[in-house]
Design a protein around this motif. Sequence first.
Motif, PDB file in Angstrom:
ATOM      1  N   GLY A 129     -42.234  25.559  43.399  1.00 14.28           N
ATOM      2  CA  GLY A 129     -41.712  24.214  43.659  1.00 14.28           C
ATOM      3  C   GLY A 129     -40.933  23.666  42.477  1.00 14.28           C
ATOM      4  N   VAL A 199     -37.515  29.498  45.849  1.00 13.83           N
ATOM      5  CA  VAL A 199     -37.846  29.604  47.274  1.00 13.83           C
ATOM      6  C   VAL A 199     -38.716  30.827  47.515  1.00 13.83           C
ATOM      7  CG1 VAL A 199     -36.921  29.943  49.594  1.00 13.83           C
ATOM      8  CG2 VAL A 199     -35.789  28.361  48.024  1.00 13.83           C
ATOM      9  N   GLY A 202     -42.239  30.445  45.855  1.00  6.92           N
ATOM     10  CA  GLY A 202     -42.998  29.397  46.530  1.00  6.92           C
ATOM     11  C   GLY A 202     -43.444  29.801  47.921  1.00  6.92           C
ATOM     12  N   GLN A 250     -43.784  23.047  47.568  1.00 11.24           N
ATOM     13  CA  GLN A 250     -42.451  23.479  47.966  1.00 11.24           C
ATOM     14  C   GLN A 250     -41.654  22.310  48.548  1.00 11.24           C
ATOM     15  OE1 GLN A 250     -39.561  26.476  47.996  1.00 11.24           O
ATOM     16  NE2 GLN A 250     -41.550  26.338  46.997  1.00 11.24           N
TER      17      GLN A 250
END
Length: 265
Positions: A129, A199, A202, A250
């Motif tokens: 995140g 991304v 996470g 996230q």
Amino acid sequence: ADIAIDLGEVDHFEFNDIWRILFKDIRNMGGAAWDLKGCCGPEESIFLAFYAGYGLIFFFINSWAVMKPMRLLSVFVHEFGHASACWLTGGKVKKIEVYDNEGGITGYSGGWKVCVIPAGYVGGAFWGGAFVAMSGSRIGATIVACLILFALFISLFHDPNKTVVFISIGFGILLLAVILIEWLWFHPFLEYVTLFFGVFIGVYSVKDIYDDLVTRTAEGSDAVACNQMWPCCLPRCVGVQFWLIAFAFQVLGLYIALVLMVSND
């Protein structure tokens, strides 16, 4: 907006200018667009498109061999989460290992187990995140790349196995090359690389927690270790808590990235 550096006048670029750029976002937080008013312009739309694209890449080709280095890096972040919590609570890390079967172990002594044990899954989700949040700006993305480089470098001094060495060398060379490309030749580039890392790491954490801790109880897992410390929390209950935290990190990372981007427009 980012401040471009004229390489032709690099001799006049001083360290106080770097600090001024670095803390620009922090100084502006008081007037940040927390309501996301003005979103989304072209920059934010492109950022969201890349975020969605990276998410689709994860869900469709995560299991492919080409993505194995990223899966191993995600495991490394998990293990480094344990190591970081150990150091922060006064413990000593003896080794950090990542295995080819995408498992890992952090050998340590001392520290507060109440912090060290949850720091693997929760730490991986947190950094995923955080990487997303900082990928909305050039300086933020550079900080992300440097943090990863620093973690990889530190791990080499804690009895790493071959996989950790390969990860450190491979991603170290990659990130150094991307940083040079970003600051010397082409911008924006680094932001979308670190966004992919954020991304992937996470979402990997979210999926890993669900597969390992929510749908089943695996002996020796972090959830079982938490249950041994707090018998009132069943392993799957711990898994659900970890999963919700990972998902929240996230979402929060994406929100903060958009807030910073809109605030700087």
